[in-house]
Design a protein around this motif. Structure first.
Motif, PDB file in Angstrom:
ATOM      1  N   ILE A 125      16.327  24.314 -43.452  1.00  0.00           N
ATOM      2  CA  ILE A 125      16.126  22.985 -44.037  1.00  0.00           C
ATOM      3  C   ILE A 125      17.165  22.773 -45.138  1.00  0.00           C
ATOM      4  O   ILE A 125      17.405  23.648 -45.968  1.00  0.00           O
ATOM      5  N   SER A 149      15.278  17.756 -43.148  1.00  0.00           N
ATOM      6  CA  SER A 149      13.923  17.957 -43.651  1.00  0.00           C
ATOM      7  C   SER A 149      13.090  18.602 -42.552  1.00  0.00           C
ATOM      8  O   SER A 149      13.553  18.775 -41.422  1.00  0.00           O
ATOM      9  N   ARG A 150      11.843  18.935 -42.869  1.00  0.00           N
ATOM     10  CA  ARG A 150      10.940  19.459 -41.847  1.00  0.00           C
ATOM     11  C   ARG A 150      10.678  18.395 -40.785  1.00  0.00           C
ATOM     12  O   ARG A 150      10.748  17.204 -41.065  1.00  0.00           O
ATOM     13  N   ARG A 204       8.551  27.531 -40.903  1.00  0.00           N
ATOM     14  CA  ARG A 204       9.692  27.112 -41.707  1.00  0.00           C
ATOM     15  C   ARG A 204      10.146  25.675 -41.491  1.00  0.00           C
ATOM     16  O   ARG A 204      10.727  25.062 -42.385  1.00  0.00           O
ATOM     17  N   LEU A 205       9.907  25.137 -40.265  1.00  0.00           N
ATOM     18  CA  LEU A 205      10.573  23.890 -39.893  1.00  0.00           C
ATOM     19  C   LEU A 205       9.635  22.715 -39.659  1.00  0.00           C
ATOM     20  O   LEU A 205      10.098  21.574 -39.593  1.00  0.00           O
ATOM     21  N   LEU A 206       8.331  22.958 -39.511  1.00  0.00           N
ATOM     22  CA  LEU A 206       7.390  21.904 -39.141  1.00  0.00           C
ATOM     23  C   LEU A 206       6.641  21.384 -40.360  1.00  0.00           C
ATOM     24  O   LEU A 206       6.224  22.159 -41.228  1.00  0.00           O
ATOM     25  N   LYS A 207       6.450  20.070 -40.396  1.00  0.00           N
ATOM     26  CA  LYS A 207       5.652  19.471 -41.463  1.00  0.00           C
ATOM     27  C   LYS A 207       4.205  19.969 -41.362  1.00  0.00           C
ATOM     28  O   LYS A 207       3.742  20.357 -40.297  1.00  0.00           O
TER      29      LYS A 207
END
Length: 242
Positions: free
Chosen positions: A48, A54-55, A83-86
């Motif tokens: 990110i 952003s996520r 790490r990557l998902l809202k």
């Protein structure tokens, strides 16, 4: 397909350089160059604030092989979710279930094991058969199940999944026969309403079914009970009959 469905921005990962390059060309030819960015890397290398602004809202992971785990969906999706998902983000697929059944198939057994050759007994070579499953379209062979399909493993991709697992399931043959192999397949729950199955009793998919050969084959009779022992790591599933 994600872009066509309405995604404002799509970040695609492809580790093989020639495929990533061709994917970019295909995307451009279909008028989606402004919406889709292809990274020639594994998603575990994305960060990110660098590759991603952003996520993300949705993770779409078609990284399953015929035996479900062979393309490392467990570790890849776990990392992406962390790490990557809202926090309120979605993942497709949500979960998966693996089913297995002992099968009798002399055709498959003869194709994958050796016995006599030019008058010599060379069956000792069967000791070297690797303990792996092979992608197989079962309905291209003569085969029959020797019990009801058994639910083996459940995976919830929205939660942490153990690295290894072993279960021992009671198995009651429904017919007498020689168990040459364990056939197994999976169901993917894409969302709460849509499920995809790779069962040989369902419509064909490109995944086909996974077949794990038993060496030596084991005779089963309905009057006796047996155990199906299933073990797995993060990338493969193994079976034995007791």
């Amino acid at each position: 397909m994600a872009a066509r469905a309405g995604a404002g921005k799509v970040f695609a990962c492809e580790t093989v350089r020639p495929l990533a390059q061709i994917a970019k060309t295909i995307i451009a030819e279909n008028g989606l160059k402004e919406k889709i960015i292809v990274f020639q890397t594994n998603s575990q290398n994305l960060t990110i604030g660098k590759e991603l602004p952003s996520r993300v809202d949705v993770i779409l992971a078609e990284i399953v092989d015929t035996g479900l785990l062979g393309e490392n969906i467990i570790t890849t999706v776990s990392d992406a979710c962390d790490r990557l998902l809202k926090n309120e983000g979605k993942i497709i697929p949500l979960s998966a279930t693996v089913y297995a059944v002992p099968i009798e198939s002399l055709e498959i057994s003869q194709e994958r094991q050796v016995n006599m050759a030019a008058g010599f007994n060379i069956s000792q070579f069967n000791q070297l058969i690797p303990k792996i499953y092979l992608q197989t379209r079962l309905n291209n062979y003569k085969w029959r199940p020797l019990s009801k399909p058994l639910k083996v493993f459940d995976f919830d991709f929205t939660k942490p999944i153990p690295e290894t697992q072993e279960i021992k399931i009671s198995l009651f043959p429904t017919d007498e026969g020689i168990a040459h192999a364990i056939a197994f397949w999976f169901e993917l729950k894409l969302n709460p309403k849509i499920t995809l199955s790779t069962s040989p009793l369902e419509k064909n998919t490109h995944w086909q079914q996974a077949v794990y050969s038993i060496t030596p084959p084991l005779g089963l009779i309905p009057q006796k009970s047996y155990f199906l022992v299933a073990t797995r790591n993060e990338s493969s599933i193994f079976f034995k009959l007791e």
